[in-house]
Design a protein around this motif. Structure first.
Motif, PDB file in Angstrom:
ATOM      1  N   ARG A 570     -22.257 -41.736   5.740  1.00  0.00           N
ATOM      2  CA  ARG A 570     -21.473 -40.787   6.308  1.00  0.00           C
ATOM      3  C   ARG A 570     -22.128 -39.728   6.681  1.00  0.00           C
ATOM      4  NH1 ARG A 570     -20.708 -38.684   0.790  1.00  0.00           N
ATOM      5  NH2 ARG A 570     -22.348 -37.158   1.356  1.00  0.00           N
ATOM      6  N   ASP A 571     -23.242 -39.060   6.217  1.00  0.00           N
ATOM      7  CA  ASP A 571     -23.999 -37.845   6.896  1.00  0.00           C
ATOM      8  C   ASP A 571     -24.340 -38.228   8.071  1.00  0.00           C
ATOM      9  OD1 ASP A 571     -23.656 -36.878   4.286  1.00  0.00           O
ATOM     10  OD2 ASP A 571     -25.473 -37.246   3.718  1.00  0.00           O
ATOM     11  N   VAL A 572     -24.668 -39.381   8.654  1.00  0.00           N
ATOM     12  CA  VAL A 572     -25.239 -39.262  10.129  1.00  0.00           C
ATOM     13  C   VAL A 572     -24.171 -39.189  11.183  1.00  0.00           C
ATOM     14  CG1 VAL A 572     -24.497 -42.031  10.368  1.00  0.00           C
ATOM     15  CG2 VAL A 572     -26.613 -40.744  11.537  1.00  0.00           C
ATOM     16  N   LEU A 573     -22.946 -39.035  10.494  1.00  0.00           N
ATOM     17  CA  LEU A 573     -21.725 -38.715  11.300  1.00  0.00           C
ATOM     18  C   LEU A 573     -21.691 -37.325  12.036  1.00  0.00           C
ATOM     19  CD1 LEU A 573     -19.177 -41.143   9.413  1.00  0.00           C
ATOM     20  CD2 LEU A 573     -19.262 -41.228  12.096  1.00  0.00           C
ATOM     21  N   ALA A 574     -22.299 -36.417  11.220  1.00  0.00           N
ATOM     22  CA  ALA A 574     -22.591 -35.161  11.703  1.00  0.00           C
ATOM     23  C   ALA A 574     -23.495 -34.854  12.883  1.00  0.00           C
ATOM     24  CB  ALA A 574     -23.230 -34.263  10.621  1.00  0.00           C
ATOM     25  N   HIS A 575     -24.061 -35.960  13.320  1.00  0.00           N
ATOM     26  CA  HIS A 575     -25.155 -35.734  14.475  1.00  0.00           C
ATOM     27  C   HIS A 575     -24.751 -35.850  15.748  1.00  0.00           C
ATOM     28  CE1 HIS A 575     -29.252 -35.820  16.153  1.00  0.00           C
ATOM     29  NE2 HIS A 575     -29.851 -35.760  15.060  1.00  0.00           N
ATOM     30  N   ASP A 576     -25.375 -34.706  16.363  1.00  0.00           N
ATOM     31  CA  ASP A 576     -24.689 -34.732  17.844  1.00  0.00           C
ATOM     32  C   ASP A 576     -25.164 -35.791  18.674  1.00  0.00           C
ATOM     33  OD1 ASP A 576     -23.580 -32.283  17.642  1.00  0.00           O
ATOM     34  OD2 ASP A 576     -24.939 -31.239  18.705  1.00  0.00           O
ATOM     35  N   ASN A 577     -26.262 -36.659  18.368  1.00  0.00           N
ATOM     36  CA  ASN A 577     -26.815 -37.891  19.133  1.00  0.00           C
ATOM     37  C   ASN A 577     -26.241 -39.240  18.739  1.00  0.00           C
ATOM     38  OD1 ASN A 577     -28.443 -35.871  20.682  1.00  0.00           O
ATOM     39  ND2 ASN A 577     -30.080 -36.486  19.553  1.00  0.00           N
ATOM     40  N   LEU A 578     -25.380 -39.098  17.990  1.00  0.00           N
ATOM     41  CA  LEU A 578     -24.721 -40.207  17.426  1.00  0.00           C
ATOM     42  C   LEU A 578     -23.772 -41.017  18.681  1.00  0.00           C
ATOM     43  CD1 LEU A 578     -24.716 -42.221  14.928  1.00  0.00           C
ATOM     44  CD2 LEU A 578     -22.333 -41.225  14.378  1.00  0.00           C
ATOM     45  N   PRO A 579     -24.051 -42.261  19.126  1.00  0.00           N
ATOM     46  CA  PRO A 579     -23.415 -42.714  20.098  1.00  0.00           C
ATOM     47  C   PRO A 579     -21.805 -43.312  19.527  1.00  0.00           C
ATOM     48  CG  PRO A 579     -25.187 -43.902  19.970  1.00  0.00           C
ATOM     49  CD  PRO A 579     -25.316 -43.125  18.648  1.00  0.00           C
ATOM     50  N   ASP A 580     -20.910 -43.226  20.826  1.00  0.00           N
ATOM     51  CA  ASP A 580     -19.452 -43.530  20.587  1.00  0.00           C
ATOM     52  C   ASP A 580     -19.638 -44.937  19.714  1.00  0.00           C
ATOM     53  OD1 ASP A 580     -19.090 -41.245  21.517  1.00  0.00           O
ATOM     54  OD2 ASP A 580     -17.969 -42.272  23.307  1.00  0.00           O
ATOM     55  N   ASP A 581     -19.975 -45.878  20.215  1.00  0.00           N
ATOM     56  CA  ASP A 581     -19.947 -47.194  19.580  1.00  0.00           C
ATOM     57  C   ASP A 581     -20.198 -47.101  18.065  1.00  0.00           C
ATOM     58  OD1 ASP A 581     -22.566 -46.717  20.263  1.00  0.00           O
ATOM     59  OD2 ASP A 581     -23.021 -48.906  20.152  1.00  0.00           O
ATOM     60  N   LEU A 582     -21.291 -46.134  17.779  1.00  0.00           N
ATOM     61  CA  LEU A 582     -21.575 -46.189  16.140  1.00  0.00           C
ATOM     62  C   LEU A 582     -20.335 -45.540  15.512  1.00  0.00           C
ATOM     63  CD1 LEU A 582     -25.385 -45.402  16.324  1.00  0.00           C
ATOM     64  CD2 LEU A 582     -24.161 -47.797  15.721  1.00  0.00           C
ATOM     65  N   ILE A 583     -19.861 -44.412  16.123  1.00  0.00           N
ATOM     66  CA  ILE A 583     -18.906 -43.752  15.474  1.00  0.00           C
ATOM     67  C   ILE A 583     -17.690 -44.751  15.186  1.00  0.00           C
ATOM     68  CG2 ILE A 583     -17.235 -41.888  15.707  1.00  0.00           C
ATOM     69  CD1 ILE A 583     -19.066 -40.575  17.477  1.00  0.00           C
ATOM     70  N   ALA A 584     -17.315 -45.463  16.196  1.00  0.00           N
ATOM     71  CA  ALA A 584     -16.327 -46.579  16.064  1.00  0.00           C
ATOM     72  C   ALA A 584     -16.455 -47.404  14.999  1.00  0.00           C
ATOM     73  CB  ALA A 584     -15.966 -47.415  17.449  1.00  0.00           C
ATOM     74  N   ARG A 585     -17.795 -47.861  15.078  1.00  0.00           N
ATOM     75  CA  ARG A 585     -18.175 -48.925  14.008  1.00  0.00           C
ATOM     76  C   ARG A 585     -17.870 -48.517  12.677  1.00  0.00           C
ATOM     77  NH1 ARG A 585     -24.089 -50.519  14.242  1.00  0.00           N
ATOM     78  NH2 ARG A 585     -24.276 -49.575  12.110  1.00  0.00           N
ATOM     79  N   LEU A 586     -18.536 -47.151  12.214  1.00  0.00           N
ATOM     80  CA  LEU A 586     -18.320 -46.577  10.961  1.00  0.00           C
ATOM     81  C   LEU A 586     -16.911 -46.150  10.714  1.00  0.00           C
ATOM     82  CD1 LEU A 586     -21.141 -44.155  11.009  1.00  0.00           C
ATOM     83  CD2 LEU A 586     -21.026 -46.010   9.756  1.00  0.00           C
ATOM     84  N   ALA A 587     -16.018 -46.176  11.603  1.00  0.00           N
ATOM     85  CA  ALA A 587     -14.553 -45.951  11.367  1.00  0.00           C
ATOM     86  C   ALA A 587     -13.887 -47.083  10.659  1.00  0.00           C
ATOM     87  CB  ALA A 587     -13.731 -45.634  12.777  1.00  0.00           C
TER      88      ALA A 587
END
Length: 624
Positions: A570-587
């Motif tokens: 959850r907390d890693v979602l706040a990082h500016d360097n998090l790529p789009d594919d990881l955001i989509a996976r965490l969704a």
């Protein structure tokens, strides 16, 4: 070292032959001796092989190609946060990225263009073309929709056309851009199109965007509010939530429809659990004001409303209007919550600094966002814990520190001695202070001139290795010795020093102590290759520091996004360097709160550079 694995040791020694950082003649001698030497000799050689391996690994980390060529996500987001003041970067960076091949960076650049150059009609044809070329309604499409909406009303005709005649994906993209556009520039001509769109099941997730856009037009037609009331009971909870906010935004008539919906036996989906209103307080503000106002008891029970008051105060995105309403709330938990808010306006801190509750004032003193003038007031507080906390706050001004010394409390004196804002003349006095603990504290002050620290090192009563290890002006030869000290606390102190050479940082990355590794993860000078290696260790406290370090690279964040601990994902979602594919996976994460927090990143009205706080949307009203 215990029993030596001969075969493994020989293989490890032979592998060293590929490292340019190791003397190859020495490696050849080791291999020869391991082949023909005695068991005793092999055991002694094992220690040498281990030391050479550390040297080779450190060299490999040092020479790793850490920084990618060209701009990074964080660079683009930093420009967007600056807004129109970054206009000079349009031709030199943002437009150049828009012409590039990296789809993720292109979408970020397009969105940043809207922040840096809003209303730029020259870009509209190009942005519209890119928007309607998107293969799906995903995070990148949301960015292009925001970029189109940033142009303003000039974008409306083409969006209307696609909403009326386009295929299902084009309609979804168009209504998403209209949702953003209508936040500031609602267009009455869209009403017939939106009334059809809110019933269009082919729009999928974009139906909620259509409801939000429709809500902005409630003042121009009597049909809008009844339509929103019907949508309150839609099976898609996102549609229901947008309808609830839109109704709340439309005055007494909208509030009456909300009360009627809550009076029925079966409550609408959006009003069964209200934790979601904490996710985006500025957007949900009309509904929050209803919940916490006189009409609140008709919409939610007392326990729910109390919990919302207690939680909303510490949300950094909470609007100032809401904070002003709650700052004198009778419930102390609500005021305690507000004292934690690091984005509250200065006047909120000034009011809370006079609160009758000692713990409220102490939390204000602890808050890094508390203005200096408020800290100066708290330095004269009647409560010693409050004064001590003021002394701990790194932003406390020099005059407040002088006020604190009048309390003549030993612990406060030590904190002032260590504080970065303590004047030089006061530091010089502390160096010769009669209390050994004060002298030890001043040795840890980063502004203490190094000659004075050397003077203190002559004091046999003090152990100052940690202070020296963290000092920004410690000589290199001294840092080298402390970085290899036998005690891990001293190595950990050295690992925090931003002046530590890269070679030593890489060497410490192999340290067995989690304390040392956490210090490395916190150090702003630690190269990305080392941060990547630290992420591979899977240590919880190290993970926390990596999430806070803005230099942590995407591949290291990918490791954090796969941790078993839901809080880390959850907390890693706040990082500016998090790529789009990881955001989509965490969704699509198994954990409800991780999933809901990731979905907040996909709200079309939320720019990529705006901080995402952990979501409450999937929780009951008590946040359990």
């Amino acid at each position: 070292m215990g029993k030596v694995d001969y075969e493994n040791l020989l293989g490890r020694a032979q592998a060293l032959a590929s490292s340019p950082a190791v003397d190859q003649a020495l490696v050849a001698d080791i291999v020869r001796l391991l082949t023909a030497g005695s068991p005793q000799l092999r055991k002694r050689l094992a220690e040498l092989v281990h030391d050479l391996e550390r040297k080779a690994t450190a060299a490999a980390l040092t020479t790793a190609d850490d920084e990618p060529a060209g701009p990074r996500r964080a660079d683009i987001l930093a420009l967007a946060r600056r807004g129109p003041t970054a206009r000079a970067e349009l031709p030199t960076l943002l437009l150049k990225i828009l012409d590039g091949d990296d789809e993720e960076l292109r979408s970020l650049a397009a969105e940043a263009l809207g922040a840096v150059s809003p209303g730029n009609a020259e870009l509209l044809p190009r942005l519209l073309t890119i928007l309607f070329q998107q293969p799906r309604l995903d995070l990148r499409a949301m960015r292009y929709a925001r970029a189109v909406a940033s142009v303003g009303p000039a974008a409306a005709p083409e969006l209307f056309s696609k909403l009326e005649t386009g295929d299902s994906l084009q309609r979804a993209l168009a209504v998403t851009a209209l949702c953003v556009l209508f936040v500031d520039s609602p267009q009455p001509a869209a009403l017939p199109l939106l009334l059809r769109a809110v019933e269009d099941k082919e729009l999928g997730d974009a139906r909620a965007h259509a409801v939000a856009a429709l809500g902005a037009l409630a003042g121009i037609s009597q049909i809008v509010l009844p339509t929103l009331a019907e949508l309150l009971r839609d099976r898609d909870v996102r549609v229901s939530r947008e309808a609830a906010v839109a109704l709340a935004r439309n005055g007494a008539n909208g509030a009456a429809l909300l009360r009627q919906a809550c009076a029925k036996k079966t409550r609408p989906p959006a009003l069964k659990k209200l934790g979601w209103v904490l996710d985006d307080p500025p957007h949900a503000l009309p509904l929050l004001l209803l919940l916490l106002g006189d009409e609140g008891p008709d919409l939610a029970d007392d326990a729910t409303r109390t919990r919302i008051r207690q939680c909303i105060g510490q949300r950094r995105s909470a609007p100032a209007l809401l904070l002003h309403r709650l700052v004198r709330d009778k419930d102390s938990e609500t005021r305690l919550s507000m004292a934690l808010n690091q984005a509250a306006p200065p006047e909120i801190f000034a009011i809370l600094a006079k609160d009758r509750n000692d713990e409220v004032r102490r939390l204000v003193a602890d808050n890094r966002a508390t203005p200096a003038v408020v800290l100066a007031t708290l330095a004269a507080d009647k409560n010693d814990d409050v004064k001590r906390t003021v002394a701990e706050n790194p932003n406390t001004p020099a005059e407040a520190l002088e006020q604190l010394l009048k309390a003549k409390i030993s612990r406060i004196r030590r904190l002032v001695a260590r504080h970065k804002h303590t004047p030089l003349e006061r530091l010089e006095a502390f160096v010769t202070h009669s209390e050994p603990l004060v002298r030890c504290a001043v040795a840890g002050n980063p502004n203490l001139p190094y000659p004075l620290l050397e003077q203190l090192r002559q004091d046999n009563m003090l152990e100052l290795s940690e202070a020296v290890a963290m000092h920004p002006h410690a000589p290199l030869h001294v840092l080298e010795g402390l970085a290899r000290h036998r005690e891990r606390r001293i190595r950990a102190a050295a690992a925090l020093n931003p002046k530590l050479p890269t070679t030593l940082l890489c060497e410490l990355a192999q340290d067995s102590s989690p304390e040392v590794r956490r210090s490395l993860a916190e150090n702003p000078s630690t190269p990305p290759a080392v941060l990547r290696a630290l992420a591979s260790a899977a240590l919880y406290k190290v993970d926390e520091a990596l999430i806070d370090n803005p230099r942590t690279p995407p591949d290291a964040l990918a490791l954090l996004a796969s941790r078993e601990e839901a809080s880390t994902r959850r907390d890693v979602l706040a990082h500016d360097n998090l790529p789009d594919d990881l955001i989509a996976r965490l969704a699509t994460d198994a954990d409800a709160r991780v999933r809901a927090t990731a979905l907040l990143r996909m709200d079309p009205r939320r720019p990529s550079w705006v901080e995402v706080e952990p979501s409450w949307a999937e929780f009951g009203d008590t946040g359990e």
